[in-house]
Design a protein around this motif. Structure first.
Motif, mmCIF file in Angstrom:
data_model
loop_
_atom_site.group_PDB
_atom_site.id
_atom_site.type_symbol
_atom_site.label_atom_id
_atom_site.label_comp_id
_atom_site.label_asym_id
_atom_site.label_seq_id
_atom_site.Cartn_x
_atom_site.Cartn_y
_atom_site.Cartn_z
ATOM 1 N N ASP A 1 7.061 27.645 -51.102
ATOM 2 C CA ASP A 1 8.239 27.618 -50.180
ATOM 3 C C ASP A 1 9.787 27.159 -50.598
ATOM 4 O O ASP A 1 10.727 27.712 -50.294
ATOM 5 C CB ASP A 1 7.902 27.195 -48.775
ATOM 6 N N LEU A 2 9.565 26.012 -51.384
ATOM 7 C CA LEU A 2 10.763 25.367 -51.955
ATOM 8 C C LEU A 2 11.286 26.262 -53.024
ATOM 9 O O LEU A 2 12.617 26.379 -52.920
ATOM 10 C CB LEU A 2 10.324 23.846 -52.660
ATOM 11 N N ALA A 3 10.562 27.005 -53.712
ATOM 12 C CA ALA A 3 11.113 27.818 -54.781
ATOM 13 C C ALA A 3 11.708 29.013 -54.278
ATOM 14 O O ALA A 3 12.772 29.524 -54.783
ATOM 15 C CB ALA A 3 10.106 28.291 -55.789
ATOM 16 N N GLU A 4 11.057 29.446 -52.944
ATOM 17 C CA GLU A 4 11.899 30.747 -52.332
ATOM 18 C C GLU A 4 12.911 30.459 -51.423
ATOM 19 O O GLU A 4 13.953 31.536 -51.398
ATOM 20 C CB GLU A 4 10.802 31.463 -51.678
ATOM 21 N N ALA A 5 13.200 29.140 -51.016
ATOM 22 C CA ALA A 5 14.178 28.918 -50.088
ATOM 23 C C ALA A 5 15.514 28.929 -50.836
ATOM 24 O O ALA A 5 15.598 28.337 -52.114
ATOM 25 C CB ALA A 5 13.955 27.458 -49.523
ATOM 26 N N THR A 6 16.755 29.399 -50.415
ATOM 27 C CA THR A 6 18.042 29.452 -50.933
ATOM 28 C C THR A 6 18.698 28.352 -50.152
ATOM 29 O O THR A 6 18.362 27.874 -48.939
ATOM 30 C CB THR A 6 18.687 30.741 -50.594
ATOM 31 N N THR A 7 19.659 27.925 -50.557
ATOM 32 C CA THR A 7 20.265 26.583 -50.070
ATOM 33 C C THR A 7 21.187 27.073 -48.881
ATOM 34 O O THR A 7 21.490 26.367 -48.203
ATOM 35 C CB THR A 7 21.663 26.227 -50.843
ATOM 36 N N GLU B 1 19.493 28.336 -46.383
ATOM 37 C CA GLU B 1 18.458 28.760 -45.205
ATOM 38 C C GLU B 1 18.169 27.032 -44.925
ATOM 39 O O GLU B 1 17.041 26.680 -45.261
ATOM 40 C CB GLU B 1 17.202 29.450 -45.947
ATOM 41 N N HIS B 2 18.986 26.765 -44.275
ATOM 42 C CA HIS B 2 18.606 25.341 -43.745
ATOM 43 C C HIS B 2 17.507 24.987 -43.064
ATOM 44 O O HIS B 2 16.937 24.115 -43.075
ATOM 45 C CB HIS B 2 19.991 24.981 -42.855
ATOM 46 N N LEU B 3 17.003 26.065 -42.034
ATOM 47 C CA LEU B 3 16.038 25.703 -41.310
ATOM 48 C C LEU B 3 14.654 25.704 -42.193
ATOM 49 O O LEU B 3 13.645 25.104 -42.062
ATOM 50 C CB LEU B 3 15.596 26.701 -40.338
ATOM 51 N N LEU B 4 14.615 26.594 -43.213
ATOM 52 C CA LEU B 4 13.427 26.616 -44.037
ATOM 53 C C LEU B 4 13.386 25.383 -45.016
ATOM 54 O O LEU B 4 12.422 24.893 -45.278
ATOM 55 C CB LEU B 4 13.568 28.085 -45.036
ATOM 56 N N ILE B 5 14.554 25.037 -45.387
ATOM 57 C CA ILE B 5 14.580 23.647 -46.230
ATOM 58 C C ILE B 5 14.165 22.432 -45.333
ATOM 59 O O ILE B 5 13.396 21.427 -45.718
ATOM 60 C CB ILE B 5 16.231 23.302 -46.904
ATOM 61 N N ALA B 6 14.770 22.534 -44.298
ATOM 62 C CA ALA B 6 14.348 21.403 -43.195
ATOM 63 C C ALA B 6 12.833 21.535 -43.070
ATOM 64 O O ALA B 6 12.095 20.201 -42.816
ATOM 65 C CB ALA B 6 14.945 21.319 -41.954
ATOM 66 N N PRO C 1 22.195 16.472 -47.522
ATOM 67 C CA PRO C 1 23.603 16.804 -47.168
ATOM 68 C C PRO C 1 23.859 17.775 -46.175
ATOM 69 O O PRO C 1 22.822 18.906 -45.963
ATOM 70 C CB PRO C 1 24.279 17.325 -48.450
ATOM 71 N N GLU C 2 24.811 17.990 -45.592
ATOM 72 C CA GLU C 2 24.908 18.992 -44.422
ATOM 73 C C GLU C 2 25.351 20.178 -45.265
ATOM 74 O O GLU C 2 25.065 21.485 -44.424
ATOM 75 C CB GLU C 2 26.306 18.534 -43.412
ATOM 76 N N SER C 3 25.848 20.319 -46.202
ATOM 77 C CA SER C 3 26.323 21.379 -47.154
ATOM 78 C C SER C 3 26.078 21.300 -48.533
ATOM 79 O O SER C 3 25.826 20.186 -48.801
ATOM 80 C CB SER C 3 27.579 22.014 -46.898
ATOM 81 N N ASN C 4 26.264 22.264 -49.261
ATOM 82 C CA ASN C 4 26.225 22.252 -50.588
ATOM 83 C C ASN C 4 24.738 21.494 -51.220
ATOM 84 O O ASN C 4 24.578 20.592 -51.780
ATOM 85 C CB ASN C 4 27.388 21.267 -51.295
#
Length: 155
Positions: A106-112, A114-119, A37-40
Protein backbone atom coordinates in the motif's frame (compact mmCIF):
# COMPACT_ATOMS: atom_id res chain seq x y z
CA UNK A 1 27.95 -16.00 9.33
CA UNK A 2 24.40 -17.27 9.78
CA UNK A 3 22.75 -17.44 13.16
CA UNK A 4 22.75 -21.26 12.98
CA UNK A 5 26.54 -21.32 13.44
CA UNK A 6 26.60 -18.89 16.39
CA UNK A 7 27.26 -19.95 19.94
CA UNK A 8 24.47 -19.43 22.46
CA UNK A 9 26.19 -16.29 23.78
CA UNK A 10 26.75 -14.91 20.26
CA UNK A 11 23.14 -15.62 19.34
CA UNK A 12 21.88 -13.93 22.51
CA UNK A 13 24.04 -10.85 21.81
CA UNK A 14 22.91 -10.77 18.18
CA UNK A 15 19.25 -11.04 19.14
CA UNK A 16 19.65 -8.26 21.72
CA UNK A 17 21.21 -6.06 19.02
CA UNK A 18 18.34 -6.87 16.64
CA UNK A 19 15.76 -6.02 19.30
CA UNK A 20 17.55 -2.73 19.97
CA UNK A 21 17.63 -1.93 16.25
CA UNK A 22 13.92 -2.71 16.03
CA UNK A 23 13.15 -0.45 18.99
CA UNK A 24 15.21 2.35 17.45
CA UNK A 25 13.51 2.00 14.06
CA UNK A 26 10.12 1.93 15.74
CA UNK A 27 10.90 5.21 17.48
CA UNK A 28 12.18 6.75 14.24
CA UNK A 29 9.03 5.68 12.38
CA UNK A 30 6.71 7.06 15.06
CA UNK A 31 8.56 10.38 15.06
CA UNK A 32 8.55 10.45 11.26
CA UNK A 33 4.79 9.88 11.13
CA UNK A 34 4.25 12.59 13.74
CA UNK A 35 5.88 15.22 11.53
CA UNK A 36 4.00 14.40 8.32
CA UNK A 37 3.96 17.61 6.27
CA UNK A 38 0.77 19.11 4.90
CA UNK A 39 2.19 19.16 1.38
CA UNK A 40 5.27 18.02 -0.56
CA UNK A 41 5.11 14.47 0.73
CA UNK A 42 7.72 13.13 -1.73
CA UNK A 43 10.75 12.93 0.55
CA UNK A 44 8.66 12.23 3.62
CA UNK A 45 6.90 9.28 1.95
CA UNK A 46 10.20 7.93 0.61
CA UNK A 47 11.60 8.12 4.14
CA UNK A 48 8.60 6.29 5.58
CA UNK A 49 8.88 3.57 2.95
CA UNK A 50 12.59 3.11 3.64
CA UNK A 51 12.22 3.05 7.42
CA UNK A 52 9.36 0.57 7.26
CA UNK A 53 11.35 -1.65 4.87
CA UNK A 54 14.28 -1.64 7.33
CA UNK A 55 11.96 -2.49 10.22
CA UNK A 56 10.45 -5.37 8.25
CA UNK A 57 13.92 -6.67 7.32
CA UNK A 58 14.96 -6.69 10.98
CA UNK A 59 11.78 -8.52 11.96
CA UNK A 60 12.31 -11.11 9.21
CA UNK A 61 15.88 -11.79 10.36
CA UNK A 62 14.84 -11.93 14.00
CA UNK A 63 11.95 -14.32 13.35
CA UNK A 64 14.13 -16.56 11.19
CA UNK A 65 16.79 -16.73 13.91
CA UNK A 66 14.19 -17.53 16.58
CA UNK A 67 12.73 -20.31 14.49
CA UNK A 68 15.95 -21.87 13.18
CA UNK A 69 17.58 -22.70 16.47
CA UNK A 70 17.07 -19.59 18.51
CA UNK A 71 15.25 -19.50 21.77
CA UNK A 72 12.03 -21.05 20.42
CA UNK A 73 13.91 -24.32 20.05
CA UNK A 74 15.28 -23.87 23.58
CA UNK A 75 11.74 -23.44 24.93
CA UNK A 76 10.45 -26.65 23.36
CA UNK A 77 13.56 -28.55 24.45
CA UNK A 78 13.19 -27.37 28.03
CA UNK A 79 9.41 -27.61 28.19
CA UNK A 80 7.90 -29.86 25.50
CA UNK A 81 4.47 -29.13 27.00
CA UNK A 82 4.81 -25.56 25.64
CA UNK A 83 4.95 -26.75 22.02
CA UNK A 84 1.47 -25.35 21.28
CA UNK A 85 2.45 -21.93 22.63
CA UNK A 86 5.66 -21.95 20.58
CA UNK A 87 3.71 -22.91 17.46
CA UNK A 88 1.34 -20.00 18.15
CA UNK A 89 4.36 -17.66 18.30
CA UNK A 90 5.66 -19.07 15.00
CA UNK A 91 2.23 -18.60 13.45
CA UNK A 92 2.21 -14.99 14.64
CA UNK A 93 5.55 -14.46 12.89
CA UNK A 94 3.92 -15.43 9.61
CA UNK A 95 0.92 -13.23 10.26
CA UNK A 96 3.07 -10.24 11.23
CA UNK A 97 5.12 -10.54 8.05
CA UNK A 98 1.91 -10.76 5.99
CA UNK A 99 0.64 -7.61 7.69
CA UNK A 100 3.93 -5.86 6.99
CA UNK A 101 3.86 -6.91 3.35
CA UNK A 102 0.35 -5.55 2.85
CA UNK A 103 1.36 -2.24 4.39
CA UNK A 104 4.50 -2.17 2.23
CA UNK A 105 2.45 -2.75 -0.93
CA UNK A 106 0.00 0.00 0.00
CA UNK A 107 2.86 2.39 0.73
CA UNK A 108 4.49 1.54 -2.59
CA UNK A 109 1.26 2.14 -4.51
CA UNK A 110 0.31 5.38 -2.76
CA UNK A 111 1.11 8.62 -4.52
CA UNK A 112 1.97 11.80 -2.69
CA UNK A 113 -1.39 13.26 -3.76
CA UNK A 114 -3.31 10.50 -1.97
CA UNK A 115 -3.34 12.05 1.48
CA UNK A 116 -6.01 9.75 2.91
CA UNK A 117 -4.22 6.61 1.74
CA UNK A 118 -0.96 7.88 3.22
CA UNK A 119 -2.69 8.71 6.50
CA UNK A 120 -4.32 5.26 6.53
CA UNK A 121 -1.00 3.52 5.90
CA UNK A 122 0.60 5.60 8.65
CA UNK A 123 -2.12 4.59 11.10
CA UNK A 124 -1.75 0.96 10.10
CA UNK A 125 2.02 1.18 10.63
CA UNK A 126 1.46 2.53 14.12
CA UNK A 127 -1.02 -0.28 14.85
CA UNK A 128 1.44 -2.80 13.38
CA UNK A 129 4.14 -1.51 15.73
CA UNK A 130 1.76 -1.98 18.66
CA UNK A 131 0.90 -5.53 17.56
CA UNK A 132 4.61 -6.38 17.24
CA UNK A 133 5.17 -5.04 20.76
CA UNK A 134 2.35 -7.22 22.09
CA UNK A 135 3.84 -10.21 20.28
CA UNK A 136 7.27 -9.47 21.79
CA UNK A 137 5.68 -9.31 25.22
CA UNK A 138 4.12 -12.76 24.75
CA UNK A 139 7.49 -14.14 23.61
CA UNK A 140 9.24 -12.59 26.60
CA UNK A 141 6.67 -13.95 29.04
CA UNK A 142 7.03 -17.43 27.59
CA UNK A 143 10.81 -17.26 27.84
CA UNK A 144 10.70 -15.90 31.38
CA UNK A 145 8.35 -18.68 32.39
CA UNK A 146 10.76 -21.35 31.11
CA UNK A 147 13.83 -19.69 32.63
CA UNK A 148 12.13 -19.10 35.98
CA UNK A 149 10.94 -22.72 36.05
CA UNK A 150 14.51 -23.89 35.44
CA UNK A 151 15.86 -21.65 38.18
CA UNK A 152 13.14 -22.74 40.56
CA UNK A 153 13.74 -26.43 39.92
CA UNK A 154 17.51 -26.28 40.47
CA UNK A 155 17.27 -25.15 44.08
Amino acid sequence: MGTESMSDDELAAWMQAEHQATRTLTKVIREHIAIMPESNHDKWLDGLRAAFARLTAHLQRNFKAQESGGYLKFITEQRPTLTNEVERIRSEHTELLRMADRIRVDLAEATTAEHLLIADASARIQRFIAVVAQHDQRENMLTLFVVSQDIGSSE
